[in-house]
Design an enzyme around this catalytic site. Structure first.
Site, PDB file in Angstrom:
ATOM      1  CG  ASP A 199      -1.826  -1.677   1.481  1.00 19.79           C
ATOM      2  OD1 ASP A 199      -2.120  -1.674   0.068  1.00 19.79           O
ATOM      3  OD2 ASP A 199      -2.050  -1.776   2.418  1.00 19.79           O
ATOM      4  CG  ASN A 205     -12.896   0.885   8.257  1.00 22.74           C
ATOM      5  OD1 ASN A 205     -12.673   0.815   9.502  1.00 22.74           O
ATOM      6  ND2 ASN A 205     -12.096  -0.657   7.492  1.00 22.74           N
ATOM      7  CG  HIS A 215     -20.446  -4.321   3.892  1.00 26.65           C
ATOM      8  ND1 HIS A 215     -19.948  -3.542   5.046  1.00 26.65           N
ATOM      9  CD2 HIS A 215     -22.176  -4.501   4.859  1.00 26.65           C
ATOM     10  CE1 HIS A 215     -20.566  -4.389   6.376  1.00 26.65           C
ATOM     11  NE2 HIS A 215     -21.949  -4.434   6.270  1.00 26.65           N
ATOM     12  CD  GLU A 246      -9.203  -2.135   0.074  1.00 32.37           C
ATOM     13  OE1 GLU A 246      -9.048  -2.108   1.698  1.00 32.37           O
ATOM     14  OE2 GLU A 246      -8.130  -3.102   0.117  1.00 32.37           O
ATOM     15  CG  HIS A 278      -2.913   0.815  -1.468  1.00 33.55           C
ATOM     16  ND1 HIS A 278      -4.045   0.944  -0.068  1.00 33.55           N
ATOM     17  CD2 HIS A 278      -2.669   2.267  -0.751  1.00 33.55           C
ATOM     18  CE1 HIS A 278      -4.471   1.579   1.062  1.00 33.55           C
ATOM     19  NE2 HIS A 278      -3.455   2.511   0.337  1.00 33.55           N
TER      20      HIS A 278
END
Length: 796
Positions: free
Chosen positions: A52, A185, A237, A241, A341
């Site tokens: 990441d 989150n 969900h 990300e 990422h």
């Protein structure tokens, strides 16, 4: 770096090269473009591991900060130097004086001992702000905080937690109870400056989606009264990300890069982008869809990918430029598994843009490294990414002669999938036609703009120089994206024919070690340039022309035969013999046996009793062993999903062993070990009643060493019923049986247990959710059992 104001000195290796932005049509470019220089020298890479990665520039170096406290730096984007490593490898992390003391509140809240993706940015006063975060992992219970330092490499001093998620009760939005379907989150932060110098932070993962907050540039903290901020993408969900935002002054767009899917090798991670005229949205994809509406269907199972995969411009995913026998290079070919990422870097002197991300690789399991690819903005205002890693190239004029010829072309599609998109073979002809596995037209405009039309879809992008790792020379690549948000990547290919093709295939042809064969051989039948390979055997009883092997019985001598390959391309041909020795079967040697007749004793009386554990292999027991009365024979071991059993150490050692047991699962969870053995935390094998998504969730034998080994059976164990499962390792060959039937057989199994101090367990390992169900009639053998042996053990 255009993300933030700062003092800098030029990075010589980058500043010496010409700009790589396009200079034709509506393509974005500086005012002047230098002539294309001669090819740069062959690149030298030094790779690092930072999961990441997030990029910041300081003092003439480019730094990557990522998950688990890892970091690295470089001066040229080619040769990286590791600064800190994963906390699990070294908890004494140089980024903090004492990371576990400094961030104690974060680790306590998140119920974690590691960090997730961190981001560093330089504040206007010169300090560096690190946005760190930790997450429980199986839930969105996370904490996101800020730490600052006068130096990019630390030590950083904690300023405190900024956001929390996953709480029971009121969320960061006053008056609202936390709901993971709609609230963020608090992970994966990325701080950025907008066109006016205002500071923002975008963040989020899965759960309620991606959010953005206005920040105070003086403190680095969110401006008050925003709660979780403005929702940009995702929810329910959905697996979205790793947001990062790039502002491009030429187009006036903010580009929001995202990762869809799961990050592991079987998760189907891919990179997507949407754009907006303002940092807080709305962000639209190439088809005009508002990404704020892209979320999972709440009526479908959690992590529903089907609802989100049509959206966003998919720039990159798992792919493979395939390699045939005799082609340049080695192995399967060149490509990535679950790349994602992303971060980005734009050199302020040259304007050149780069995407920085982590990638896994075909056939190497969870091994991951930092990769850098050059980027451009196409004529439609969308980023396109080079098909090959950055190797020092520029992107001036690409000649038509560099384009005409044979190519491998990869269609990235829009699916979220663990299946790599494989290349097809095409020819880009002088007359502008595309022929081969797909048909259409191509054009080169200006210096290197590319326009392809395939099946009525128009793709806009770039022809650019690339370093081809298989050819080990400079070549030409292609990257282009369609109006539907689908990316094509291409590279020039080499076509061999006749004697040259035959010579190349013969030089590459190998069956591995044929002096101790125990399983069927995989015999290749084709090679580069349409080469064909046919096989003949000197003794079909020993090994057939199709590679099927018959092992001599116990007590008989090993058998030998010759397999001869005939390699043909056109009028050219050559024969290659391989001497094969097939090992005779050996008698079974029982190491230990557990019948679980209300105890944990070895029925063979060779080893001491097994002992109960907690929820991990090395966790202390919290309760005595439990037993079910209705075992396969007598009673059976019962595991309730919170504990396991540690078997005696050093049950077996070497490269030939077998394990047989009966399983009656009550629940099936991916990665859960029914039987586990390891020489170390990085050298292990695990029998999974339910495998990962890469084998469709079927039962599997899984191993980790220098790379992962996936032996998926295609069989799904029923809950509440007894199934017999066995596996046999014989050298580098592995076989897995379900209910006495061979369900997997393959070569290349890693050497897990040759060393001393091997550990063994039932129901637990060092990482994953324990097994819930019953185990009976476990036998462990220090030899390779025959199919007949296994069938006998599976009989009831």
């Amino acid at each position: 770096m255009s993300r933030r104001p700062r003092a800098r000195r030029a990075i010589t290796a980058l500043a010496l090269t010409t700009t790589s932005l396009l200079a034709v049509g509506a393509l974005c470019a500086p005012a002047a473009i230098a002539a294309q220089p001669a090819d740069p020298p062959p690149p030298t890479f030094q790779d690092v591991t930072v999961h990441d990665p997030s990029i910041v520039e300081a003092d003439g170096e480019i730094w990557a900060f990522g998950s688990h406290g890892a970091s690295a730096h470089t001066e040229d984007l080619l040769e990286w130097e590791q600064h800190t490593v994963d906390l699990s490898q070294n908890p004494d992390n140089a980024l903090f004086e004492d990371i576990y003391t400094e961030l104690a509140e974060t680790f306590e809240w998140a119920k974690s001992s590691t960090l997730w993706a961190s981001d560093v940015i330089q504040l206007p006063d010169g300090r560096f702000a690190m946005y760190y975060n930790a997450c429980e992992g199986s839930s969105p219970r996370s904490a996101l905080g800020i730490a600052t330092s006068d130096s990019v490499d630390g030590p950083y001093e904690n300023q405190g937690i900024l956001l929390k998620s996953g709480m029971e009760g009121e969320s960061e939005n006053p008056g609202e109870v936390y709901d993971a379907r709609i609230h963020a989150n608090a992970v994966d932060p990325d701080a950025l400056y907008d066109a006016d110098g205002n500071l923002w932070m975008v963040y989020g993962s899965y759960s309620g989606g991606i959010y953005i907050l206005k920040m105070d540039a003086e403190t680095g903290e969110p401006l008050p009264g925003q709660g979780y901020g403005t929702h940009l993408v995702g929810g329910n969900h959905s697996r979205i990300e790793a947001p990062t935002i790039q502002y491009d002054a030429e187009t006036g767009y903010y580009y929001l890069y995202l990762s869809f899917g799961g990050l592991d090798a079987s998760g189907g991670y891919d990179v997507r982008v949407a754009r907006s005229k303002t940092p807080d949205g709305p962000y639209l994809d190439a088809q005009g869809n508002d990404m704020a509406d892209v979320k999972a269907d709440p009526s479908l199972p959690i992590f529903d990918d089907a609802s989100i995969q049509p959206y966003g411009v998919k720039l990159m995913g798992g792919h493979l430029f395939t390699r045939e026998l005799g082609d340049p290079g080695t192995g399967l070919g060149t490509g990535y598994v679950s790349p994602g990422h992303t971060s980005w870097y734009q050199d302020p002197d040259t304007g050149r843009m780069f995407m920085v991300f982590h990638a896994r690789f075909p056939g190497t399991g969870e091994l991951h490294e930092v990769r850098v690819h050059q980027m451009w903005i196409n004529a439609e205002g969308w980023p396109v990414v080079s098909p090959m890693r950055y190797a020092g190239e520029t992107a001036g004029k690409v000649k038509r002669a560099d384009v005409v010829g044979t190519w491998q072309l990869v269609d990235m599609g829009k699916d979220i999938t663990a299946n790599a998109a494989e290349s097809v073979d095409v020819t880009l002809a002088k007359n502008g036609l595309i022929t081969g596995d797909v048909v259409g037209t191509w054009e080169r405009e200006g210096q290197h703009a590319a326009v392809l039309t395939i099946d009525g879809e128009v793709y806009s992008g770039v022809f650019a120089p690339v370093w081809d790792p298989d050819l080990e020379e400079w070549s030409t690549g292609l990257t282009a994206v369609s109006d539907d948000g689908v990316t094509l990547w291409g590279r020039r290919s080499v076509e061999l024919a006749g004697a040259a093709a035959v010579d190349a295939v013969v030089a590459d042809l190998s069956l591995g070690d044929t002096s101790a064969v125990t399983i069927d051989l995989d015999l290749p039948t084709s090679g580069t340039g349409g080469t064909t390979i046919t096989w003949a055997s000197s003794d079909e009883i020993v090994v057939t022309a199709g590679g099927a092997v018959t092992r001599p019985a116990v007590g008989e001598a090993d058998a030998t035969a010759t397999l001869t390959a005939t390699v043909v391309n056109g009028a050219a041909s050559e024969q290659v013999p391989f001497e094969i020795t097939v090992l005779a079967r050996t008698p079974g040697v029982l190491a230990g046996a557990w019948s679980f007749e209300n105890d944990l004793a070895d029925a063979n009386s060779t080893f001491p009793d097994a002992v109960t554990t907690g929820d991990r292999l090395d966790a202390p027991a919290t309760a005595p062993a439990a037993f079910a009365v209705d075992g396969v024979s007598g009673s059976a071991l019962h595991l309730d999903g919170t504990a396991g059993v540690r078997l005696p150490d050093d049950l077996v050692q070497g490269t030939s062993y077998s394990v047989s047991l009966w399983l009656r699962p009550e629940q099936l969870t991916a990665y859960t070990s029914a039987f586990f053995a390891a020489g170390s935390s990085t050298n292990w094998l695990s029998l999974l009643p339910k495998g990962h998504s890469g084998v469709g969730g079927s039962a599997m034998l899984w191993a980790g060493s220098e790379q992962w080994y996936d032996a998926g059976t295609g069989q799904f164990l029923p809950t509440g019923e007894w199934s017999h499962v066995a596996f046999v390792v014989d050298g580098t060959a592995a076989s897995v049986y379900v209910d006495g039937e061979l369900s997997y057989q393959g070569a290349g199994f890693p050497d897990v247990l040759s060393g001393a101090d091997n550990v063994f367990a039932l129901g637990v390992n060092w990482w994953d959710v324990p097994f819930q169900g019953d185990v009976d009639e476990l036998t462990v053998w220090s030899s390779a059992l025959s199919p007949e042996d296994v069938a006998e053990l599976a009989a009831r």
